[in-house]
Scaffold this motif. Structure first.
Motif, PDB file in Angstrom:
ATOM      1  N   ASN A 167      -4.310   0.092  -5.562  1.00  0.00           N
ATOM      2  CA  ASN A 167      -4.812   0.683  -4.324  1.00  0.00           C
ATOM      3  C   ASN A 167      -6.308   0.454  -4.142  1.00  0.00           C
ATOM      4  O   ASN A 167      -6.781   0.179  -3.036  1.00  0.00           O
ATOM      5  N   VAL A 204       3.553   4.000  -1.520  1.00  0.00           N
ATOM      6  CA  VAL A 204       3.640   4.681  -2.808  1.00  0.00           C
ATOM      7  C   VAL A 204       5.052   5.079  -3.095  1.00  0.00           C
ATOM      8  O   VAL A 204       5.655   5.753  -2.286  1.00  0.00           O
ATOM      9  N   ALA A 240      -3.156   2.779   6.568  1.00  0.00           N
ATOM     10  CA  ALA A 240      -4.221   1.975   5.962  1.00  0.00           C
ATOM     11  C   ALA A 240      -5.342   1.718   6.961  1.00  0.00           C
ATOM     12  O   ALA A 240      -6.531   1.770   6.616  1.00  0.00           O
ATOM     13  N   VAL A 272      -9.471   5.884  -1.440  1.00  0.00           N
ATOM     14  CA  VAL A 272      -8.399   5.708  -2.421  1.00  0.00           C
ATOM     15  C   VAL A 272      -8.223   6.973  -3.255  1.00  0.00           C
ATOM     16  O   VAL A 272      -7.095   7.369  -3.576  1.00  0.00           O
ATOM     17  N   MET A 290       0.810  -1.198   0.000  1.00  0.00           N
ATOM     18  CA  MET A 290       0.000   0.000   0.000  1.00  0.00           C
ATOM     19  C   MET A 290       0.854   1.263   0.000  1.00  0.00           C
ATOM     20  O   MET A 290       0.361   2.358   0.028  1.00  0.00           O
ATOM     21  N   TYR A 310      -7.748  -1.704  -0.991  1.00  0.00           N
ATOM     22  CA  TYR A 310      -8.594  -1.086   0.034  1.00  0.00           C
ATOM     23  C   TYR A 310      -9.975  -1.728   0.079  1.00  0.00           C
ATOM     24  O   TYR A 310     -10.576  -1.841   1.146  1.00  0.00           O
ATOM     25  N   ARG A 359      -6.210   9.314  -1.322  1.00  0.00           N
ATOM     26  CA  ARG A 359      -4.833   8.808  -1.275  1.00  0.00           C
ATOM     27  C   ARG A 359      -4.091   9.127  -2.560  1.00  0.00           C
ATOM     28  O   ARG A 359      -2.917   9.489  -2.542  1.00  0.00           O
ATOM     29  N   GLN A 360      -4.777   8.979  -3.691  1.00  0.00           N
ATOM     30  CA  GLN A 360      -4.124   9.266  -4.960  1.00  0.00           C
ATOM     31  C   GLN A 360      -3.757  10.742  -5.060  1.00  0.00           C
ATOM     32  O   GLN A 360      -2.704  11.095  -5.601  1.00  0.00           O
ATOM     33  N   SER A 412       0.590   6.575   4.567  1.00  0.00           N
ATOM     34  CA  SER A 412       0.859   5.452   3.667  1.00  0.00           C
ATOM     35  C   SER A 412       1.498   5.881   2.354  1.00  0.00           C
ATOM     36  O   SER A 412       1.843   5.019   1.537  1.00  0.00           O
ATOM     37  N   SER A 413       1.627   7.185   2.119  1.00  0.00           N
ATOM     38  CA  SER A 413       2.233   7.667   0.877  1.00  0.00           C
ATOM     39  C   SER A 413       3.436   8.562   1.165  1.00  0.00           C
ATOM     40  O   SER A 413       4.563   8.237   0.803  1.00  0.00           O
TER      41      SER A 413
END
Length: 304
Positions: A106, A3, A49, A65, A1, A110, A68-69, A237-238
């Protein structure tokens, strides 16, 4: 997860424009700081996450998601600073494929987390990089590692009344996407220097998810708490793993980096239990242990 740090070689090629010459397990403060950073990065990744899943009741996995992107794109564009106008057609097509794989990975992961829990989903997803590593080798020990990993997967996916095979299938889809990401990242790394390729892919993926995020927001108005959880997931997470990789790969050899990545399924199980109350039984822990042991043994032997 995380990046996008799916594979030690891929990360090294992405975060360093030139040759990477990390110090192989140095002693003293450098070694301790490198190990601490790797553990902290993995813990941040899985905690992010878990926190992101708290927004599922409001935003759903798709909405989380999407956020997150967006966060990933902001972070990687700041780090990679790609010259998008100078990209040729030969450079753009693997970038576009990487963006597609990145988003699908992703989203499927998720959604799997929502259905089967964090520990099981991350363990099954981890089969992607493990499969790439084992497929590239003809050593007998790797055949043994593959057998151990298969045994672990059979234990995790054994038929039982509560089994969610759709969720498991989505986690395996995420594993396939992770494997494809590794291969595509190698291609992008050869054609675009530095972190420009992954940064461009993250930006394209964020643009694709922009209407998705707007649609989710209109249909299900987000609460401040849900948005905060989703943003926290993107940061933990990124952003944190990405910056931690930049620090770690200057201090720790790539095989050691890959070895420590194998703790992610274990941490996912622990974080899922502590933060989300997703308890795992002895068979599940045995399956997770088998997958982790297969990866650790394969990498440890390759260092010798």
């Amino acid at each position: 997860m995380r990046v996008p740090s799916a594979h030690p070689e891929a990360v090294a090629r992405r975060t360093h424009p030139g040759p990477v010459s990390p110090v192989a397990w140095p002693y003293g403060r450098t070694r301790l700081s490198g190990v601490a950073t790797m553990v902290g990065s993995a813990l941040s990744n899985q905690t992010g996450a878990a926190i992101g899943s708290l927004a599922f009741p409001v935003l759903g996995p798709v909405g989380v998601v999407a956020v997150r992107q967006y966060v990933a794109a902001i972070v990687l564009l700041a780090v990679g600073r790609p010259g998008l106008r100078t990209f040729t057609r030969r450079q753009w097509w693997p970038v576009l494929l990487l963006a597609l794989v990145f988003g699908t990975m992703n989203l499927s992961l998720y959604t799997a987390v929502d259905r089967i829990g964090l520990g099981l989903a991350v363990t099954l997803e981890f089969l992607g990089p493990l499969g790439i590593a084992l497929a590239a080798s003809r050593r007998r020990v790797d055949a043994c590692c593959a057998a151990v990993a298969v045994a672990g997967v059979v234990t995790l996916m054994r038929p039982r009344p509560s089994a969610d095979f759709l969720g498991m299938g989505l986690a395996l889809l995420a594993a396939g996407c992770w494997a494809a990401y590794i291969l595509l990242n190698r291609t992008v790394g050869r054609r675009i220097p530095g972190a420009g390729g992954p940064a461009a892919a993250a930006a394209v993926s964020a643009l694709v998810f922009l209407p998705v995020g707007l649609t989710v927001a209109l249909r299900h108005p987000p609460t401040p708490a849900a948005v905060g959880y989703a943003v926290a997931a993107g940061v933990l997470s990124s952003a944190v793993p990405c910056l931690a990789d930049l620090f770690t790969l200057r201090r720790v050899a790539a095989p050691a980096f890959g070895l420590f990545m194998s703790i992610n399924p274990v941490l996912a199980g622990l974080v899922g239990w502590l933060v989300l109350g997703q308890g795992l039984g002895r068979p599940e822990w045995a399956g997770i242990g088998a997958v982790v042991a297969a990866n650790a043994l394969s990498i440890s032997v390759s260092r010798d």
